[in-house]
Design a protein around this motif. Structure first.
Motif, PDB file in Angstrom:
ATOM      1  N   TRP A 154      -5.611  -6.605  -1.423  1.00 12.54           N
ATOM      2  CA  TRP A 154      -6.943  -5.998  -1.462  1.00 12.54           C
ATOM      3  C   TRP A 154      -8.020  -7.044  -1.734  1.00 12.54           C
ATOM      4  CZ3 TRP A 154      -5.766  -1.965   0.899  1.00 12.54           C
ATOM      5  CH2 TRP A 154      -4.607  -1.241   0.609  1.00 12.54           C
ATOM      6  N   ARG A 169      -6.773  -1.747  -6.023  1.00 10.29           N
ATOM      7  CA  ARG A 169      -7.917  -1.982  -5.139  1.00 10.29           C
ATOM      8  C   ARG A 169      -9.164  -2.287  -5.952  1.00 10.29           C
ATOM      9  NH1 ARG A 169      -8.075   2.237  -0.108  1.00 10.29           N
ATOM     10  NH2 ARG A 169      -5.942   1.993   0.622  1.00 10.29           N
ATOM     11  N   ASN A 222       0.854  -1.181   0.000  1.00  9.35           N
ATOM     12  CA  ASN A 222       0.000   0.000   0.000  1.00  9.35           C
ATOM     13  C   ASN A 222       0.894   1.238   0.000  1.00  9.35           C
ATOM     14  OD1 ASN A 222       0.486  -0.779   2.951  1.00  9.35           O
ATOM     15  ND2 ASN A 222      -0.305   1.300   3.167  1.00  9.35           N
ATOM     16  N   SER A 243     -12.531  -1.980   0.687  1.00 14.77           N
ATOM     17  CA  SER A 243     -12.522  -1.445  -0.667  1.00 14.77           C
ATOM     18  C   SER A 243     -13.116  -0.052  -0.734  1.00 14.77           C
ATOM     19  CB  SER A 243     -13.307  -2.378  -1.585  1.00 14.77           C
ATOM     20  OG  SER A 243     -14.636  -2.512  -1.115  1.00 14.77           O
TER      21      SER A 243
END
Length: 256
Positions: free
Chosen positions: A175, A168, A146, A194
């Motif tokens: 994810w 994502r 991330n 999400s």
């Protein structure tokens, strides 16, 4: 007659050598660097070095043959080697992926405004020889990491946020993992879901060693976690803050 033939052969040989010299390709490193800079023109003014990777520590950290350790700028993979801490969800996958891609590889390293972190690790944008896609960005693209932006190394922060957003939307890597969308019992999910706003991943901290982690949970609530709190270690930071007041100013509330 023999003299003329000898002269003719000499001229032909000279022309052949000249042609070979002019057709000689650029060195691999020079040609590859040009390819990289065409894709990432922001790096044209940055220093570049090459090295070989000796071993991989985890998904975002590795060691060079000369002993220097390198930490990838702008991205953060789940922890696997932190003392007294469990392996974070998708941490093993991220670590294995980096081991497979980087171990023994020749890499091209570019710096940003900063040079090292508090642990003495080199902070770098990394390219595997022969691959023009930045490895930092590739980890985000494939869902192994991330975004974590810390000043002054913000050259590609907007680009990285966009890349994470796309990962994502496709449920790539972490994810798509169940743990990435499961709130904790208190509702302050350290992983979020999400529905998180990727734009907030571009929050930055001005101090050299920010410790407060900012995260957005599955309910789109902005939460900050301080060192020592129950969810601190497993929280994947999307923003880092120097003080609690900084976090509050950015619209975050303290984890309950």
């Amino acid at each position: 007659m023999n003299t003329k033939k000898a002269l003719l052969l000499f001229i032909l040989a000279a022309l052949f050598l000249a042609a070979c010299g002019s057709a000689q390709p650029k060195t691999d490193s020079g040609s590859f660097k040009e390819t990289v800079l065409a894709r990432y023109p922001e790096l044209k003014t940055q220093k570049m070095t090459t090295a070989k990777v000796k071993r991989v520590v985890d998904g975002d950290t590795f060691e060079l043959e000369n002993g220097d350790k390198v930490r990838l700028i702008g991205c953060n993979t789940p922890e696997t080697v932190k003392p007294n801490s469990p392996v974070e969800p998708y941490g093993k996958e991220a670590s294995d992926y980096t081991k497979k891609r980087l171990t023994g590889a020749t890499v091209y390293l570019f710096n940003d405004a900063g040079d090292t972190d508090k642990y003495g690790r080199l902070l770098r944008y990394v390219f595997i020889e022969g691959e023009s896609v930045m490895y930092n960005e590739l980890l985000l693209q494939e869902g192994y990491a991330n975004v974590m932006t810390i000043q002054p190394n913000v050259m590609f922060s907007d680009r990285f946020v966009k890349t994470e957003r796309e990962a994502r939307s496709k449920n790539k890597g972490l994810w798509g993992a169940k743990s990435a969308s499961t709130p904790s019992k208190t509702g302050d999910s350290p992983k979020g879901g999400s529905g998180k706003n990727s734009e907030d991943a571009n929050q930055t901290a001005a101090c050299p060693d920010p410790q407060i982690k900012g995260n957005i949970n599955s309910k789109k609530e902005k939460i900050y976690h301080v060192p020592g709190s129950s969810s601190y270690e497993q929280t994947q930071a999307e923003a880092m803050f120097c003080t609690e007041n900084d976090a509050k100013k950015a619209g975050y509330r303290k984890a309950g």
